[in-house]
Design a protein around this motif. Sequence first.
Motif, short mmCIF file in Angstrom:
data_model
loop_
_atom_site.label_atom_id
_atom_site.label_comp_id
_atom_site.label_asym_id
_atom_site.label_seq_id
_atom_site.Cartn_x
_atom_site.Cartn_y
_atom_site.Cartn_z
N ARG A 217 0.81 -1.22 0.00
CA ARG A 217 0.00 0.00 0.00
C ARG A 217 0.84 1.27 0.00
O ARG A 217 0.56 2.22 -0.74
N PHE A 218 1.88 1.30 0.81
CA PHE A 218 2.64 2.54 0.98
C PHE A 218 3.79 2.68 -0.01
O PHE A 218 4.53 3.66 0.06
N VAL A 219 3.95 1.74 -0.90
CA VAL A 219 4.97 1.85 -1.95
C VAL A 219 4.32 1.86 -3.33
O VAL A 219 4.95 1.55 -4.33
N GLY A 220 3.03 2.22 -3.37
CA GLY A 220 2.34 2.36 -4.64
C GLY A 220 1.87 1.08 -5.26
O GLY A 220 1.55 1.04 -6.45
N ALA A 221 1.80 0.00 -4.46
CA ALA A 221 1.36 -1.29 -4.99
C ALA A 221 0.37 -1.94 -4.03
O ALA A 221 0.63 -3.02 -3.49
N PRO A 222 -0.77 -1.30 -3.78
CA PRO A 222 -1.73 -1.85 -2.82
C PRO A 222 -2.21 -3.24 -3.23
O PRO A 222 -2.48 -3.50 -4.41
N GLY A 223 -2.28 -4.13 -2.26
CA GLY A 223 -2.74 -5.48 -2.51
C GLY A 223 -1.67 -6.44 -2.97
O GLY A 223 -1.90 -7.65 -3.04
N LYS A 224 -0.49 -5.94 -3.27
CA LYS A 224 0.60 -6.80 -3.71
C LYS A 224 1.56 -7.07 -2.55
O LYS A 224 1.86 -6.16 -1.77
N PRO A 225 2.06 -8.28 -2.42
CA PRO A 225 3.01 -8.57 -1.33
C PRO A 225 4.34 -7.87 -1.55
O PRO A 225 4.86 -7.81 -2.67
N THR A 226 4.90 -7.35 -0.48
CA THR A 226 6.21 -6.67 -0.57
C THR A 226 7.38 -7.63 -0.44
O THR A 226 8.50 -7.29 -0.82
N GLY A 227 7.13 -8.80 0.17
CA GLY A 227 8.22 -9.73 0.43
C GLY A 227 8.92 -9.48 1.74
O GLY A 227 9.88 -10.19 2.08
N VAL A 228 8.48 -8.46 2.50
CA VAL A 228 9.05 -8.19 3.82
C VAL A 228 7.93 -8.22 4.86
O VAL A 228 6.75 -8.17 4.52
N GLY A 229 8.33 -8.28 6.13
CA GLY A 229 7.37 -8.29 7.21
C GLY A 229 7.52 -7.10 8.12
O GLY A 229 8.29 -6.18 7.85
N TYR A 230 6.81 -7.13 9.23
CA TYR A 230 6.85 -6.03 10.20
C TYR A 230 8.24 -5.89 10.83
O TYR A 230 8.56 -4.84 11.39
N ASP A 231 9.05 -6.94 10.74
CA ASP A 231 10.38 -6.95 11.36
C ASP A 231 11.48 -6.58 10.37
O ASP A 231 12.66 -6.84 10.62
N ALA A 232 11.14 -5.93 9.25
CA ALA A 232 12.12 -5.65 8.21
C ALA A 232 13.22 -4.70 8.67
O ALA A 232 14.27 -4.62 8.03
N SER A 233 13.01 -4.00 9.78
CA SER A 233 14.02 -3.05 10.28
C SER A 233 14.96 -3.68 11.30
O SER A 233 15.85 -2.99 11.81
N GLU A 234 14.79 -4.95 11.61
CA GLU A 234 15.68 -5.57 12.60
C GLU A 234 17.06 -5.84 12.03
O GLU A 234 17.25 -5.93 10.81
N LEU A 235 18.03 -5.96 12.93
CA LEU A 235 19.39 -6.36 12.59
C LEU A 235 19.64 -7.76 13.14
O LEU A 235 19.47 -7.99 14.35
N ARG A 236 20.07 -8.66 12.31
CA ARG A 236 20.29 -10.03 12.74
C ARG A 236 21.47 -10.13 13.69
O ARG A 236 22.57 -9.67 13.38
N GLY A 237 21.23 -10.70 14.85
CA GLY A 237 22.29 -10.90 15.83
C GLY A 237 22.54 -9.72 16.75
O GLY A 237 23.27 -9.85 17.73
N ALA A 238 21.95 -8.57 16.44
CA ALA A 238 22.19 -7.37 17.24
C ALA A 238 21.07 -7.17 18.25
O ALA A 238 20.10 -7.93 18.30
#
Length: 465
Positions: A217-238
């Motif tokens: 929705r917020f990248v101009g493609a409403p209804g299409k999957p982005t391939g990321v989740g709510y945790d896309a801002s996390e750093l692995r291991g940090a």
Amino acid sequence: MSKGLRSSFGGPNRRAFLGGASLLLPSVALAQTQGAPRRQAPAEAGPPPVVFVHGNGDSSALWINNIWRFEANGYKRNQLFAIDFAYPNARSDDSKPQPFRSSSEDQMKELATFVAQVLKATRRRKVALVGSSRGGNAIRSFLKNGGGAEQVSHAVLCGTPNRGIVISETILPGSEFNGAFPFLKGLNAGADDLIPGVELMAIRSDRNDKYSQPDGRFVGAPGKPTGVGYDASELRGAKNVILEGLDHREVAFHKLAFAAMYEHITGKAPGSMFIAQEPRPVLNGKVTGIAEGAYTNVAASGAEVEIFEIDSRTGDRLSAVALHRKTTDEDGVWGPFIGRSDAYYEFVLYMPGQPTTHTYRSPFLRSSDVVHLRPQPFTKVDEGAGAVTIMSRPRGYFGVGRDKFTLDGKVPPGINDGVPGTSTGRLAFEASPARTVVAVFNNETVPTRTWPAKDGHIVVAEFLN
């Protein structure tokens, strides 16, 4: 607001809960902004100097609250710095030149130069870096690709799309923010995101970051999957901190975000969120402009700035004579101006080829030199309006049901329900008679006056929180 917090490295996320608590009224600390830091300070022990790194399209002005709070908790003013990237907007395709926009490599090199200047000025070996959104991309690239690990002790990434806004071959192809393309693929190669010798932390929202959404929705493609989740801002291991209920910008600029970053850098919780008032704050900043529809942080010469004290209820000028007037030189600096910490002010910006912008603001409780000014352009929706007033919240979005906000007693059109997604709202008015228009955000109230659009005037009520 819950006091219960949990933290770990690579384990359960640290959470802070935002209930009905109102935002704090801000105070000001004096930061060192882009350009050669002003003077060389004696070397000293203690926490590292802090460099704040703004996000896409933004400027160092957004860090004013964080700077104030660091100062309130013992940081000296000459240990707090905030970069202004010359061209803060990302290219559409990171690999293709685009006028007045920057690549990921451009920003990494600019940050490396600025950090070197800070280390020289402070006579310290390492700095702490704090980045909002795209600013975190520059930090990660500097640490991994630009030799920054030798110069950085701590890094805090706030709402940075570390996995990407999307992972897609068709949505935002080539973008710096697309996890399927070279920039993020390179940063994310490997089993984790750790950088040896650097204490890393990410601060993110739970589900309220518009750029960490499963739906496009917020990248101009409403209804299409982005391939990321709510945790896309996390750093692995940090260390990852979740601030529940906060939005994409608030995870950098809210008081809870400050508390998390301060503790990460200093090893102790802040002693206070409140800042002592300075009776006569010294205010300063620079004027920047617009090039081909994109804001820049390049200093604008020949701009005229006037400052008027206004009535705190009506927005009327208390005098026809400006308290301060200056035409900018090549450095774009419009001050200094010595004000009062209990006064409301109207800043008027005249720039050739741009609307005359009247910006009304809440009182500044302390000094700052990141009070930057930009012109506000008209948009297509303003056509035919007698007068236009905009309420603007640079450090967060408007959350329907979460926040109390009105412009002239009503919620402006275009502010979406659900995930907070916009930081501005605008209304049109009759050209005459001129009248008061009040903007309200939670406990902050900004009075303005209407000005005729046909004569090239536009009004902004800018919230500090």
